[in-house]
Design a protein around this motif. Structure first.
Motif: not given
Length: 98
Positions: A40-41, A46-50, A80-86
């Motif tokens: 969603r972020a 996504a795979s790197h955020l996971v 920034g995207y990691k914060r959004k993913a959280l």
């Protein structure tokens, strides 16, 4: 405000809640929610955020160990995207817990 400049407090996440969420993302029972939140972020990252959430690795380590073509964003954008993913994870957990 751009995603890169958004802080956790802008998403309504307190430092205490952030600590709870960061522990939860490491729990395997929430793995599917982590994947959904990261998608969603930003689907492309996504795979790197996971990986960053579940293995506690940062942008620089991921970038160093991957083909630079796979991670075409700056460190500021990544976090920034990691914060959004959280934030997305927080929303998902709240709907599941209800």
């Amino acid at each position: 405000m751009s995603i890169r400049k958004m802080k956790l407090k802008d998403y309504g996440i307190t430092p205490g809640r952030a600590a709870e969420l960061k522990e939860m993302v490491k729990d395997k029972q929430y793995y599917s929610l982590v994947i959904e939140a990261c998608n969603r972020a930003n689907e492309f990252l996504a795979s790197h955020l996971v990986k960053s959430f579940t293995e506690s690795v940062g942008y620089r380590q991921i970038f160093k160990n991957s083909n630079s073509c796979e991670l075409p964003c700056t460190e500021n954008d990544f976090y920034g995207y990691k914060r959004k993913a959280l934030h997305e994870f927080d929303l998902l957990v709240k709907t599941v817990d209800l």
